[in-house]
Design an enzyme around this catalytic site. Structure first.
Site, PDB file in Angstrom:
ATOM      1  N   HIS A 179       0.808  -1.223   0.000  1.00 20.70           N
ATOM      2  CA  HIS A 179       0.000   0.000   0.000  1.00 20.70           C
ATOM      3  C   HIS A 179       0.839   1.270   0.000  1.00 20.70           C
ATOM      4  O   HIS A 179       0.431   2.284  -0.559  1.00 20.70           O
ATOM      5  CB  HIS A 179      -0.940   0.024   1.222  1.00 20.70           C
ATOM      6  CG  HIS A 179      -2.093  -0.909   1.082  1.00 20.70           C
ATOM      7  ND1 HIS A 179      -2.032  -2.224   1.464  1.00 20.70           N
ATOM      8  CD2 HIS A 179      -3.338  -0.719   0.580  1.00 20.70           C
ATOM      9  CE1 HIS A 179      -3.193  -2.798   1.211  1.00 20.70           C
ATOM     10  NE2 HIS A 179      -4.007  -1.916   0.670  1.00 20.70           N
ATOM     11  N   GLY A 180       1.969   1.232   0.639  1.00 23.16           N
ATOM     12  CA  GLY A 180       2.755   2.460   0.663  1.00 23.16           C
ATOM     13  C   GLY A 180       4.133   2.248   1.233  1.00 23.16           C
ATOM     14  O   GLY A 180       4.369   1.322   2.025  1.00 23.16           O
TER      15      GLY A 180
END
Lengths: 339, 463
Positions: free
Chosen positions: B317-318
């Site tokens: 996700h990040g």
């Protein structure tokens, strides 16, 4: 396919009816609070002023910003008002530009009392840093509210991103692209052809301050002057030119006397911090604007160099904020064109 | 181009009309051009990255199919390294530079580049193709145009669902006739998706942003409101996007998999992950968890595999520790739950009260864990959690929730209950005409009057 066509024939009128009903409720209960929420308050300002003013003064923060040391806090428009027999009121808000003025002028009613409009012509607003400013998304959003459309359409446009809502990163990227690729109008012999080259040279000491000294705060400010004022105005693509052109034609349609007020810039500091090349660019841009709008029959008040460098409030930044001496000089200059 | 934009409202009908006017053999060209245009509207130069992914994986697919043994493996690795390499360069480079600085004092510069929108989605989808070809489950696609459309297909290209070639490829190749029911079902989904995104997510976003800007300024009650608001916001944001994507594809006759099945009604973490971002969970299960040995390993290794997969999914996700912690905590609760549930007899597990309690506990825990997902850094996350449990008088602000927002949330909640175990379009299709039209009118009026005045980009676009 037929089924869909018949359904659409029934649905479209129903949809229009729903839209108009919703518009009624929207205006009654939500329109004004929405305008307030996105800082589109000039909608009320203009509405309340257009029947009690002879002249409307459209401006950004240059109009009303005052210095801490000022004994007179009157804005430029208030000074004009007190010096003139005409009733002058301001429609102003920080950071706005010609696109906002244009939408507001479109909204002026034909039977309004206003016969003259003064619009600030801020030469800095034609440059890439302002065009790609981080505030632009908010301004574009407010401009939707100022459009002369059915309120519910404005609401739909806002909800469905019908405005320039580029991300901050993309705006920065566009700005950097302009700085590094747009060729400046400088003499052949001048070694720096783009803002980026010139700014880098100033920052790393290759291009010295005009007095030859090495003074970091001054260099930082000089870099800022280069980035803010060093730009050519391409009349075919510059969005501000398009907005001002449209303001001219709308004013003609509405039979309004139009005055552009070319605001003062700190040319003295540009000269002492960066040098004559930057001043030349500033003058080229100023002259282009004056010539362009004189040709269109617009009265252009040239206040470009009437304010002394020390009368700018922000001494370590580039703004059009003037102390009371500066504001008074500008007001008197405008007054000549009102009489 | 955003789904909730005037641009899309103009673009999509034009594409749909042209799609049905064109003969089947030319449609792939239309979809290719439309998808390229759709993506280019975000930022033109990055379409080249997508083209690079397409070219690499197309040829790798063909070479993997033709070759055997080590050469075959080489082309699979080439595809994996190319995709993950691109992802690492654009998404994780600066993160790794920061780690490097911890050990080595030498200063390396961060990359000052924009992350291409949806890069994690394209790379994972495209990778699934070469892996499937390698495993022999999928024949290599000979037609570059169809393969390109598989990676580029505009309704799902920037935020999924992440589809396998065996399903989306087949859908893209199939001859789709104009069917009224496809159009009506698709429009229903688009309408509901827009409602969920614009009336729920976009109205909650300012509330959440306001709180996360200065969490210590708020009472603990406001902190809890902000936490639950984000929980609903992220669901509404992503669920809204997926619903529009599925609806838009359905109008073109193409079926996409469901990505959400009311995850907040899940009575356990296990169920939650069967209902939340289903396509990503499936991807990690098939291509990471199973190759690690899945459940057919000893207990210690199984625990390790679960934690690794969840942490990796967080990292997907990040590029931040907070996402890894978010994933790790999900893994941890998943394991704890597995351990606890073992001791309950089957009769209790099936009990309604047990399920209700389970759903509430799961929702509250998931909401608390979201803090690591939303906070910019670990310290901020701890600060936010601390604020939830601090009952002092040093904070002064309260978050205000308008009556309109509460009404929208109630409508959303009621619809979600009504469509439990089904989908919005199926549910409406089978309901009475008056009920159906009342539903449409409520949703349309809500969109016109109560959608968020400030638009926020879909949260998952950044991944």
């Amino acid at each position: 396919m037929k089924k869909l066509f018949y359904k659409l024939c029934i649905l479209l009128p129903v949809f229009v009816f729903c839209l108009l009903t919703t518009n009624y409720f929207y205006v009654k209960y939500y329109y004004w609070s929405n305008a307030e929420a996105i800082d589109a308050k000039l909608l009320f300002t203009q509405d309340s002023l257009e029947n009690c003013s002879d002249v409307l003064y459209y401006a950004e923060s240059s109009n009303a910003t005052a210095a801490n040391t000022d004994t007179c806090l009157q804005s430029i428009s208030q000074m004009i008002d007190s010096l003139s027999p005409l009733k002058v009121n301001a429609v102003d808000h920080g950071a706005i530009h010609a696109r906002t003025f244009l939408q507001l002028i479109k909204n002026l009613k034909t039977d309004s009392k206003v016969k003259t409009i003064i619009v600030t012509l801020n030469s800095r607003s034609f440059g890439s840093p302002w065009i790609n400013s981080h505030l632009e998304t908010n301004i574009a959003q407010a401009n939707v509210m100022y459009e002369p459309n059915l309120p519910i359409f404005k609401r739909i446009k806002l909800s469905f991103n019908g405005y320039d809502n580029k991300s901050i990163q993309l705006r920065d990227q566009d700005l950097e692209k302009d700085w590094s690729s747009v060729k400046l109008n400088v003499p052949e012999s001048f070694p720096y052809k783009t803002v980026r080259q010139w700014d880098n040279a100033m920052a790393n000491g290759t291009y010295l301050l005009p007095n030859g000294e090495w003074d970091m705060p001054k260099i930082t400010l000089a870099c800022h002057y280069i980035k803010t004022y060093a730009f050519p105005i391409d009349v075919n693509t510059n969005p501000r030119i398009q907005d001002f052109d449209e303001i001219v034609s709308i004013s003609k349609q509405k039979n309004l006397k139009l005055i552009f007020h070319l605001l003062a810039e700190n040319v003295q500091y540009a000269d002492s911090l960066v040098g004559k090349e930057l001043v030349n660019i500033m003058h080229q841009n100023k002259q282009l604007l004056i010539d362009r709008y004189h040709k269109d029959g617009v009265a252009v008040v040239n206040s470009f160099e009437i304010v002394n460098g020390l009368d700018f409030i922000d001494q370590d930044w580039t703004t059009e904020h003037y102390n009371q001496t500066g504001r008074l000089a500008l007001a008197k200059n405008v007054l000549k064109y009102l009489q | 181009m955003l789904f909730n934009s005037l641009h899309f409202l103009l673009f999509f009908p034009i594409v749909t009309i042209l799609f049905y006017l064109l003969k089947h053999k030319w449609r792939w060209i239309l979809l290719f051009i439309a998808s390229t245009y759709f993506y280019s509207a975000f930022y033109l130069p990055y379409i080249l990255i997508l083209y690079a992914i397409i070219i690499v994986d197309y040829f790798c697919g063909l070479l993997i199919e033709k070759r055997q043994g080590k050469v075959k493996l080489f082309w699979l690795l080439f595809s994996i390294i190319s995709n993950i390499g691109l992802l690492t360069y654009f998404k994780y480079f600066n993160f790794f530079i920061d780690i490097f600085h911890v050990f080595v004092p030498q200063k390396l510069h961060h990359l000052d580049i924009l992350l291409p929108i949806g890069l994690s989605f394209h790379t994972f989808q495209s990778l699934s193709y070469t892996i499937e070809v390698y495993k022999g489950n999928q024949k290599a696609e000979k037609h570059l145009g169809y393969f390109a459309n598989y990676v580029l297909f505009f309704p799902q290209m920037v935020a999924g669902p992440i589809e396998k070639y065996s399903t989306l490829g087949k859908e893209l190749r199939a001859k789709h006739k104009f069917k009224y029911k496809n159009i009506s079902n698709g429009l229903r989904l688009i309408l509901y998706g827009l409602f969920v995104k614009m009336c729920i997510a976009d109205n909650l976003a300012p509330l959440v942003n306001e709180f996360y800007l200065n969490p210590t300024h708020y009472y603990s009650s406001s902190a809890w409101i902000a936490l639950f608001a984000f929980s609903i916001q992220i669901y509404a944001d992503f669920y809204g996007y997926s619903t529009i994507a599925i609806g838009a594809a359905a109008i073109l006759g193409i079926n996409l998999m469901d990505n959400f099945k009311q995850p907040y009604f899940a009575s356990s973490f296990y169920q939650f992950w069967q209902k939340w971002h289903i396509s990503l969970t499936t991807w990690f299960r098939n291509y990471v968890f199973f190759p690690l040995g899945g459940s057919y390993v000893n207990a210690f290794r199984w625990v390790f595999n679960i934690l690794l997969v969840f942490s990796l999914s967080g990292f997907w996700h990040g590029a931040n520790y907070t996402f890894i912690i978010w994933g790790f905590l999900h893994g941890l609760f998943y394991l704890l739950e597995k351990g606890l549930v073992k001791f309950y007899p089957e009769t209790i597990k099936q009990n309604v009260v047990f399920k209700f309690l389970g759903a509430n506990i799961t929702f509250i825990l998931v909401t608390l864990i979201w803090v690591f997902f939303r906070a910019e850094n670990f310290d901020k996350a701890i600060l936010v959690l601390n604020q939830c449990f601090t009952y002092g008088f040093d904070s002064s602000l309260n978050l205000k929730i308008s009556f309109e927002l509460i009404s929208m949330l109630v409508i959303f909640f009621l619809i979600e209950i009504a469509i439990f175990n089904t989908r919005f379009d199926y549910f409406l299709k089978n309901s009475h005409v008056i009920f159906r039209w009342t539903g449409y009118i409520i949703l349309i009026i809500s969109l016109l009057l109560f959608s968020g005045i400030q638009s926020f980009q879909f949260i998952y676009f950044q991944f």
